[in-house]
Write a protein that holds these residues in place. Structure first.
Motif, PDB file in Angstrom:
ATOM      1  N   LEU A 229      -8.568   0.360  -5.124  1.00 58.42           N
ATOM      2  CA  LEU A 229      -7.297   0.371  -5.881  1.00 58.42           C
ATOM      3  C   LEU A 229      -6.089   0.071  -5.013  1.00 58.42           C
ATOM      4  O   LEU A 229      -4.949   0.137  -5.491  1.00 58.42           O
ATOM      5  N   GLY A 230      -6.317  -0.260  -3.743  1.00 58.52           N
ATOM      6  CA  GLY A 230      -5.193  -0.565  -2.860  1.00 58.52           C
ATOM      7  C   GLY A 230      -4.417   0.658  -2.446  1.00 58.52           C
ATOM      8  O   GLY A 230      -3.217   0.579  -2.172  1.00 58.52           O
ATOM      9  N   GLY A 231      -5.111   1.797  -2.392  1.00 59.20           N
ATOM     10  CA  GLY A 231      -4.479   3.050  -1.966  1.00 59.20           C
ATOM     11  C   GLY A 231      -4.259   4.006  -3.105  1.00 59.20           C
ATOM     12  O   GLY A 231      -3.815   3.615  -4.178  1.00 59.20           O
TER      13      GLY A 231
ATOM     14  N   LYS B 199      -7.354   7.428 -14.318  1.00 63.44           N
ATOM     15  CA  LYS B 199      -6.352   7.165 -13.281  1.00 63.44           C
ATOM     16  C   LYS B 199      -5.539   8.412 -12.944  1.00 63.44           C
ATOM     17  O   LYS B 199      -5.147   8.625 -11.797  1.00 63.44           O
TER      18      LYS B 199
ATOM     19  N   ILE C 220      -5.381   4.196   3.586  1.00 68.73           N
ATOM     20  CA  ILE C 220      -6.560   3.734   2.844  1.00 68.73           C
ATOM     21  C   ILE C 220      -7.837   3.922   3.647  1.00 68.73           C
ATOM     22  O   ILE C 220      -8.848   4.416   3.130  1.00 68.73           O
ATOM     23  N   TYR C 221      -7.812   3.562   4.927  1.00 71.71           N
ATOM     24  CA  TYR C 221      -9.041   3.529   5.719  1.00 71.71           C
ATOM     25  C   TYR C 221      -9.179   4.696   6.697  1.00 71.71           C
ATOM     26  O   TYR C 221     -10.209   5.391   6.689  1.00 71.71           O
TER      27      TYR C 221
ATOM     28  N   ASP D 227      -0.142   1.701   4.851  1.00 72.86           N
ATOM     29  CA  ASP D 227      -1.160   1.507   3.811  1.00 72.86           C
ATOM     30  C   ASP D 227      -2.555   1.435   4.421  1.00 72.86           C
ATOM     31  O   ASP D 227      -3.501   2.055   3.919  1.00 72.86           O
ATOM     32  N   VAL D 228      -2.692   0.669   5.499  1.00 76.90           N
ATOM     33  CA  VAL D 228      -3.997   0.542   6.158  1.00 76.90           C
ATOM     34  C   VAL D 228      -4.487   1.900   6.634  1.00 76.90           C
ATOM     35  O   VAL D 228      -5.659   2.263   6.455  1.00 76.90           O
TER      36      VAL D 228
ATOM     37  N   SER E 296       5.335  -0.699   6.045  1.00 73.78           N
ATOM     38  CA  SER E 296       4.684  -0.367   4.774  1.00 73.78           C
ATOM     39  C   SER E 296       3.209  -0.748   4.800  1.00 73.78           C
ATOM     40  O   SER E 296       2.337   0.058   4.449  1.00 73.78           O
ATOM     41  N   GLY E 297       2.907  -1.966   5.237  1.00 73.08           N
ATOM     42  CA  GLY E 297       1.518  -2.397   5.341  1.00 73.08           C
ATOM     43  C   GLY E 297       0.757  -1.592   6.378  1.00 73.08           C
ATOM     44  O   GLY E 297      -0.419  -1.264   6.195  1.00 73.08           O
TER      45      GLY E 297
ATOM     46  N   GLY F 174      -9.612   4.242  -2.507  1.00 75.88           N
ATOM     47  CA  GLY F 174      -8.447   3.672  -1.849  1.00 75.88           C
ATOM     48  C   GLY F 174      -8.612   2.185  -1.590  1.00 75.88           C
ATOM     49  O   GLY F 174      -7.682   1.391  -1.813  1.00 75.88           O
ATOM     50  N   ILE F 175      -9.783   1.797  -1.145  1.00 75.13           N
ATOM     51  CA  ILE F 175     -10.058   0.372  -0.908  1.00 75.13           C
ATOM     52  C   ILE F 175     -10.041  -0.401  -2.220  1.00 75.13           C
ATOM     53  O   ILE F 175      -9.451  -1.481  -2.322  1.00 75.13           O
TER      54      ILE F 175
END
Length: 441
Positions: free
Chosen positions: A437-439, A219, A376-377, A372-373, A368-369, A434-435
Motif C-alpha cells: 500500500l506504499g506505507g 482499510k 515501510i521496510y 517512507d523507505v 519524505s522518500g 506497507g510494501i
C-alpha cells in the motif's frame, strides 16, 4: 574489568523516557488525520485493540530483550544466536535495526529543523506572517527544499547531542522528566482553549461517533494497525536499548502498560485539539503529514482569537515531543559505537553527530522518500527480527524467566505464545502491507 553499564536513576525517569520515545510526530500530524479519514470512533476501536496487542507483546518484549542482554541490538542478536554457534550472523542482523535507527534519526533531524524554525518564528511573528494558505504553502516549500533549512537542523542536532553526551541518567532521563510533563500540560491547555471555540462540539461528535461503514472497511483496520505499530516505536532499536539500562527490579509489563497508555493519551490530546479546531472553521481534515503541521494548522491558528499565543504553545509542545523522540533514535547507534569500538560516551556522540550533520544536510530535498523507505521496510523488519530472536531463538524458558524479573506475581502464561504466534507474524504483516500500500505508518 568490564565497565558498569549506565542506567536510569528512577522508575519515573525510565517511563518518561519511553513515553518520550513513543510520543512524536505520528501522534500529532498523522493520528488526527486518520481519525478524520476513517470514521472517527470507527478508527479508535481497532486502534485501541492494536495498541493493547502491541503494548502487551512488542513493547514488553523489546524492553525485556534489552534488559536480559544488557546491550544494544547488535550484541543482543549476537547473544541470542551464540548458543547455535551463529553469533556473527546474529550481530550482522542486529545492524539492521541500528542502521535503521540512525537513518530514521537523520531524517527526523531534518523535520526537527523545520519545527525549531517554526517554534522560534512563533515567538518572532514569522510563522504567522503569510496571509493565506497559498503563502503558508510557499513558505514551507521553500524551507523543505534542498539546503533550505540547514542552519536550524544543525542546531537541533547539536542540542540533541548535547543532551545525549550527559548520558542516560543525567541527560536522557532528566530531559524527558521535564519535557514530557510540559508537553502534556501544554496540549491540555490547548484542548481546553479549543473546547470553548464556537463549533468545536462538532469535532467531538465526529471523534467519538462510530461510522459503522468505516468500521467494517478493511482499510480502517489496516491503517489503525500501522498507526499503533509505529506510534509505540517497536523497531528492534530504541525500546530495546532503553530496556538495557533497566535494573532487574523493574516490573517491565507494568512499565510497558504505562507507556502504551500515555502514548495513546498524547495522540488523543492532539486529536482533541486539531479536529475540533478544524471544525470551528468548517474545514475538512484530509491533509496529514508535514502539510497539516506547517501549512493548514498555522493558517487556521492565524485566524483564531489569541492566535499569536496559541501558535507559541502549539509549536513549543510539538518541539518537546519531537526532541524526546530524536534523542531516542540517536541513542541506539551511539550505544552501538560505544559497545563495538570501546569509545567513551562523548566521542561516540561526536562520531554519530558528524554522520548526522553530513547526511541530514544532503537529504533535505528527499526526506519524505527517505522516511517512507524506512517506515515501510526497515522498522517492521527490525521489530520482526527482534521478535524472532527473543521468542523463536531464545525460547520459552528464557523469555519467561526474564519477563518475570522484578514482578511480585508471575506474568500471564499467554504472553509467550501470543508473542511468538501472533506478534511476530503481525510484524511481517505490517511489512507486507506497507510494501503493498506504499506505507501504513
Amino acid at each position: 574489568m568490564m565497565k558498569k553499564r549506565e542506567s536510569f536513576n528512577t522508575r519515573w525517569g525510565f517511563i518518561m523516557a519511553c513515553i518520550g520515545s513513543a510520543v512524536g510526530m505520528g501522534n500529532i500530524w498523522m493520528f488526527s488525520t486518520r481519525v478524520s479519514l476513517y470514521g472517527g470512533g470507527a478508527f479508535l476501536i481497532p486502534y485501541v485493540i492494536f495498541v493493547a496487542l502491541i503494548g502487551f507483546t512488542g513493547v514488553i518484549g523489546e524492553m525485556t530483550f534489552g534488559r536480559a542482554t544488557r546491550s544494544g541490538p547488535v550484541d543482543a542478536f549476537g547473544l541470542a544466536c551464540e548458543k547455535k554457534g551463529k553469533r556473527k550472523f546474529g550481530e550482522a542482523l542486529g545492524l539492521i535495526p541500528v542502521v535503521g535507527s540512525l537513518a530514521m534519526a537523520i531524517g527526523y533531524t531534518v523535520v526537527m529543523g523545520w519545527i525549531l524554525k517554526y517554534t522560534v518564528g512563533a515567538f518572532t511573528g514569522v510563522t504567522l506572517a503569510p496571509v493565506d494558505v497559498d503563502e503558508f504553502a510557499a513558505a514551507f516549500g521553500s524551507m523543505a527544499s534542498a539546503f533550505g533549512n540547514t542552519g536550524w537542523q544543525v542546531v537541533i542536532l547539536l542540542v540533541a547531542m548535547g543532551i545525549l553526551m550527559f548520558g542516560v541518567g543525567r541527560g536522557i532521563e532528566k530531559v524527558n522528566k521535564v519535557l514530557m510533563p510540559v508537553f502534556f500540560l501544554l496540549f491540555v491547555a490547548l484542548g481546553i482553549y479549543v473546547a470553548f471555540q464556537p463549533g468545536a462540539v462538532d469535532g467531538y461528535h465526529y471523534i467519538f461517533g462510530v461510522d459503522k461503514q468505516a468500521l467494517v472497511d478493511p482499510k480502517t483496520w489496516i491503517f489503525a494497525l500501522g498507526q499503533a505499530f509505529f506510534s509505540l516505536s517497536v523497531a528492534g532499536n530504541g525500546t530495546l536499548i532503553y530496556g538495557s539500562y533497566l535494573p532487574d527490579e523493574e516490573n517491565i509489563p507494568a512499565a510497558a502498560g504505562r507507556v502504551a497508555f500515555f502514548d495513546t493519551l498524547a495522540a488523543m490530546l492532539a486529536a482533541l485539539v486539531i479536529i475540533p479546531a478544524m471544525a470551528t472553521t468548517g474545514a475538512q481534515l484530509d491533509q496529514g503529514g508535514p502539510g497539516l503541521l506547517f501549512i493548514f494548522l498555522p493558517n487556521l491558528i492565524k485566524n483564531m482569537p489569541g492566535g499569536k499565543i496559541i501558535v507559541i504553545i502549539f509549536f513549543v509542545a510539538v518541539l518537546f515531543a519531537g526532541l524526546t523522540s530524536l534523542i531516542n533514535l540517536y541513542e541506539a547507534p551511539i550505544a552501538t559505537v560505544q559497545e563495538k569500538f570501546h569509545l567513551e560516551r562523548k566521542p561516540a556522540c561526536a562520531v554519530i553527530a558528524v554522520v548526522g550533520v553530513i547526511v541530514s544536510i544532503l537529504i533535505q530535498g528527499i526526506v519524505s522518500g527517505w522516511m517512507d523507505v524506512l517506515s515501510i521496510y526497515i522498522c517492521p523488519l527490525g521489530a520482526g527480527l527482534a521478535g524472532i530472536m527473543l521468542f523463536w531463538v531464545c525460547g520459552k524458558d528464557y523469555v519467561e524467566t526474564q519477563v518475570n524479573k522484578g514482578r511480585n506475581s508471575r506474568f500471564t502464561s499467554w504472553f509467550y505464545p501470543i508473542c511468538k504466534y501472533v506478534y511476530v507474524p503481525v510484524c511481517m504483516l505490517v511489512l507486507i502491507l506497507g510494501i503493498a500500500l506504499g506505507g501504513i505508518g
